[in-house]
Design an enzyme around this catalytic site. Structure first.
Site, short mmCIF file in Angstrom:
data_model
loop_
_atom_site.label_atom_id
_atom_site.label_comp_id
_atom_site.label_asym_id
_atom_site.label_seq_id
_atom_site.Cartn_x
_atom_site.Cartn_y
_atom_site.Cartn_z
N HIS A 65 7.04 15.27 22.08
CA HIS A 65 7.14 14.53 20.81
C HIS A 65 5.83 13.82 20.47
CE1 HIS A 65 8.23 10.84 23.24
NE2 HIS A 65 7.57 10.26 22.26
N ASP A 110 11.24 17.50 26.63
CA ASP A 110 10.17 16.67 26.06
C ASP A 110 8.94 16.69 26.97
OD1 ASP A 110 8.88 15.01 24.30
OD2 ASP A 110 9.95 13.19 24.92
N SER A 204 4.75 6.37 25.28
CA SER A 204 5.25 7.75 25.33
C SER A 204 4.22 8.71 25.90
CB SER A 204 5.65 8.22 23.94
OG SER A 204 6.94 7.81 23.61
#
EC number: 3.4.21.-
Length: 258
Positions: A65, A110, A204
């Site tokens: 992502h 992910d 992230s």
């Protein structure tokens, strides 16, 4: 190259931007200057996008992502105010996301591998992190690190990366907190039962490090961050080892585990 490094530092200062789904370290402290040699900053003209992990001189591991257009990667940075002489900047040459990833599900598989346009050199502040040799066990103490916000409910970004220790939790803890999480999901559940320490906005794609190996990739979690009943969810690197090694070896048709 010096001009590029200075420009990169200026861009990182623009930390008003962060993806809604990004994560950051709350409840931690400034990382030791030499403990995050594998930590990579992904940025574009708007500022910080994500973190990543250098796994060899030519490859970076991050979250799917985090994929974005026209981003660069910065290696060897500790303080946004003080330039390290060995900082290096690279562009992505190739990006690989699991071909069997569900296109409409950001949380599914992910993980993303990035091949650099040229290898980086090991230095005082730059070195790769080892891939896992085995799966981590419940209660293992692991290290999180990143440039994300240090406050759980608002975006307060530090000048240096922050680190904290958290634990691998039983997968049922995250399944209870997040009903959408499947039992067979290739993810790790990690945090502290008392709360207060967590990855958060801006972290992230960064690493979950256990025994000197990258075991997880920061993927998603609750907001506000740091809730004991809602730990962080990390992509489980060990389950993706065959995919990672195959891509690096040149077999780009390989799929990720279900």
């Amino acid at each position: 190259m010096a001009l590029i490094r200075v420009l990169a530092n200026l861009l990182i200062l623009q930390l008003s931007y962060a993806q809604k789904s990004s994560e950051l370290v709350v409840g931690g402290d400034e990382c030791n200057i030499n403990e995050h040699r594998s930590l990579v900053v992904l940025f574009n003209s708007s500022g910080l996008i994500c973190s990543g992990t250098l796994i060899n001189q030519e490859w970076v591991l991050t979250a799917a992502h985090c994929d974005s257009k026209n981003f660069q990667m910065l290696f060897g940075v500790h303080s946004k105010k003080i330039l390290n002489e060995d900082e290096q900047t690279r562009d992505p040459k190739e990006k690989f996301i699991c071909p069997n990833k569900k296109k409409d599900d950001e949380k599914d598989k992910d993980i993303m591998l990035i091949r650099l346009d040229s290898p980086v050199s090991n230095s005082e502040h730059i070195a790769p992190l080892s891939l896992p040799s085995s799966s981590p066990t419940v209660d293992s103490v692991c290290r999180i690190m990143g440039w994300g916000t240090i406050k759980p409910a608002d975006e307060t970004y530090p000048d240096v990366p922050h680190c904290a220790n958290i634990n691998i939790l039983d997968h049922t803890v995250c399944r209870a907190a997040y009903p959408v999480l499947l039992a067979g999901s290739s993810t790790l559940c990690a945090g502290t039962q008392q709360g207060g320490k967590d990855t958060c906005v801006g972290d992230s794609g960064g690493p979950l490090i256990c025994n000197g190996q990258i075991q997880g990739i920061v993927s998603w979690g609750a907001h506000p961050c740091g809730q004991g009943s809602k730990p962080g969810v990390y992509t489980k690197v060990f389950d993706h080892l065959d995919w990672i090694k195959s891509i690096i070896a040149g077999n780009t048709a390989v799929t990720c585990p279900p």
